[in-house]
Write an enzyme that holds these catalytic residues in place. Structure first.
Site, mmCIF file in Angstrom:
data_model
loop_
_atom_site.group_PDB
_atom_site.id
_atom_site.type_symbol
_atom_site.label_atom_id
_atom_site.label_comp_id
_atom_site.label_asym_id
_atom_site.label_seq_id
_atom_site.Cartn_x
_atom_site.Cartn_y
_atom_site.Cartn_z
ATOM 1 N N HIS A 151 -2.308 -2.255 -10.053
ATOM 2 C CA HIS A 151 -3.283 -1.674 -9.138
ATOM 3 C C HIS A 151 -4.520 -2.556 -9.094
ATOM 4 O O HIS A 151 -4.902 -3.136 -10.107
ATOM 5 C CB HIS A 151 -3.664 -0.254 -9.575
ATOM 6 C CG HIS A 151 -4.264 0.545 -8.479
ATOM 7 N ND1 HIS A 151 -5.601 0.477 -8.164
ATOM 8 C CD2 HIS A 151 -3.706 1.389 -7.577
ATOM 9 C CE1 HIS A 151 -5.837 1.259 -7.134
ATOM 10 N NE2 HIS A 151 -4.695 1.818 -6.742
ATOM 11 N N HIS A 168 0.876 -1.185 0.000
ATOM 12 C CA HIS A 168 0.000 0.000 0.000
ATOM 13 C C HIS A 168 0.908 1.229 0.000
ATOM 14 O O HIS A 168 1.542 1.531 -1.003
ATOM 15 C CB HIS A 168 -0.933 -0.105 1.221
ATOM 16 C CG HIS A 168 -2.037 0.897 1.292
ATOM 17 N ND1 HIS A 168 -2.354 1.750 0.275
ATOM 18 C CD2 HIS A 168 -2.928 1.167 2.291
ATOM 19 C CE1 HIS A 168 -3.380 2.507 0.637
ATOM 20 N NE2 HIS A 168 -3.746 2.177 1.865
ATOM 21 N N ASP A 179 2.649 5.488 -6.909
ATOM 22 C CA ASP A 179 3.912 5.408 -6.177
ATOM 23 C C ASP A 179 5.139 5.388 -7.071
ATOM 24 O O ASP A 179 6.259 5.512 -6.583
ATOM 25 C CB ASP A 179 3.920 4.174 -5.272
ATOM 26 C CG ASP A 179 3.096 4.409 -4.021
ATOM 27 O OD1 ASP A 179 3.101 5.549 -3.539
ATOM 28 O OD2 ASP A 179 2.450 3.474 -3.546
#
Ligand code: ACO
Length: 374
Positions: free
Chosen positions: A260, A221, A311
């Protein structure tokens, strides 16, 4: 419920109704309260987005000034929490520090922790104070004096100031502000779900945020951006990207910053951060991270068809802003706290204990054996 199909990881399970955030995973769209993230990243500020997520509408100038004034005035840490922080080892994990400090704060701010309270006082307080906790921890381990809360600074400028002692250039502040806007909410991601589960027991806001921080910490995460920078260090140069990535994939390792659960195309936040990584890199005369990430993207897409997530580029922007990599996930928290608290407040408005069931696959008919006969 015994023979219902199990949705591992609750994948595709619609758990509740929400008016806060919409993700169109097929089209790569992210919407906060009706507004496309691309427009918000282009035109708004983090404080405007916070207001939008909490109140459900964009602020007027008067509302925005009021919000900024209130946030600016809530940055001081109570003395006992400073003492808790001062007791922590300097090599403690910053997410552990953040989680513990928020938990400790609840003890000293009981008025903000009334379970089920729909007041946004606690949301403002936690949003205002997370950067102070980070700055305090980081500056202490670096042997520097503690941060001095300055109520006049914007949230992003205050974060940079609290960590580095200076807020830096307009470009740096804007780059961080955009990153924070992009991280502020993301529907029922794992940490927000954790916050809502806690709130759904009619527990308080600070407990809900404590649960969320613990959940955000994991590398699947919030912890991925830090791992991306480690990957860049490992790859070293663009000409080694293909070999390194292929070797990792052949060992069934995950490449951080890709894939994702919801997006089946490129994460729109990655598209925006890629541009900011280039922009800040160019301004600082350092496009090394950007070039390396572009090359890694090409290889990962060619090998596995995976797209980047938020990210992939965030760590390069933070590194160019001189933020150490173990503070990336805490920075994520300093933004997502807005989403967590908006969701908790929404949960209180339409409360229903979140309590799914499990498919039991264990034994049922064993007879008890006295301990001396086992
Ligand atoms: N690298 C390599 N392979 C991957 C990756 C990756 N980053 N992501 C998915 N895959 C592969 C899986 O190995 C799997 O392959 P298989 O079917 O051959 O076993 C397939 O793609 C599907 O993967 P799942 O794990 O089922 O997808 P899930 O929806 O559970 O995973 C997740 C989503 C956890 C984000 C995953 O893509 C991942 O681990 N990514 C790397 C970590 C990361 O970047 N996390 C940040 C997410 S964004 C955020 O939280 C802010």
């Amino acid at each position: 419920m015994a023979d219902e199909p199990v949705q591992r990881g609750l994948q595709d399970v619609v758990a509740l109704e929400s008016q806060i955030c919409f993700i169109d995973g097929k089209k790569g769209r992210l919407i906060y309260r009706g507004y496309d993230i691309r427009e918000l990243a282009e035109h708004s500020t983090f404080e405007e987005v916070a207001y939008l997520l909490w109140y459900g509408r964009l602020p007027t100038s008067k509302h925005l000034d009021e919000l900024r004034r209130r946030l600016g005035g809530l940055r001081e840490l109570p003395e006992p929490v400073v003492r808790v922080l001062a007791e922590m080892p300097v090599n403690a994990n910053p997410m552990d520090v953040l989680r513990t400090a928020v938990s400790a704060l609840a003890v000293y701010e009981p008025a903000e922790t009334q379970p089920g309270s729909s007041s946004i006082g606690g949301a403002l307080r936690l949003t205002a104070v997370l950067p102070t906790i980070l700055g305090y921890y980081h500056r202490r381990r670096a042997g520097l004096p503690p941060p001095e809360p300055n109520p006049a600074l914007s949230h992003s400028a205050w974060i940079l100031n609290a960590i580095r002692g200076t807020e830096g250039s307009e470009l740096e502040i804007r780059a961080l502000d955009v990153a924070l806007i992009l991280h502020a909410d993301h529907e029922l991601n794992a940490s927000t779900f954790a916050a809502r589960v806690t709130a759904s027991t009619l527990s308080d806001l600070y407990s809900s945020v404590t649960s969320a921080i613990g959940t955000l910490k994991g590398p699947l995460h919030g912890g991925a951006a830090e791992r991306v920078m480690e990957l860049l260090e490992e790859v070293g140069s663009a000409d080694r990207a293909e070999e390194t990535i292929r070797a990792k994939l052949s060992r069934h390792e995950r490449i951080m910053g890709f894939g994702h659960r919801v997006y089946k195309v490129e994460d729109p936040r990655a598209t925006i951060l890629r541009e900011w990584s280039r922009r800040v890199g160019q301004a600082k005369g350092n496009l090394r991270y950007y070039d390396l990430l572009r090359r890694i993207e090409e290889v990962v897409h060619a090998e596995r068809g995976l797209y980047p997530n938020v990210d992939l580029y965030s760590g390069s922007v933070y590194t160019l802003l001189n933020v150490p990599k173990d503070l990336f996930t805490p920075l994520f928290a300093a933004s997502r706290v807005v989403g967590w608290t908006a969701h908790v407040l929404e949960e209180y408005q339409d409360l229903r204990l979140i309590r799914p069931t499990a498919q039991y696959v264990g034994l049922t008919d064993l007879s008890y054996t006295p301990i001396e006969k086992r």
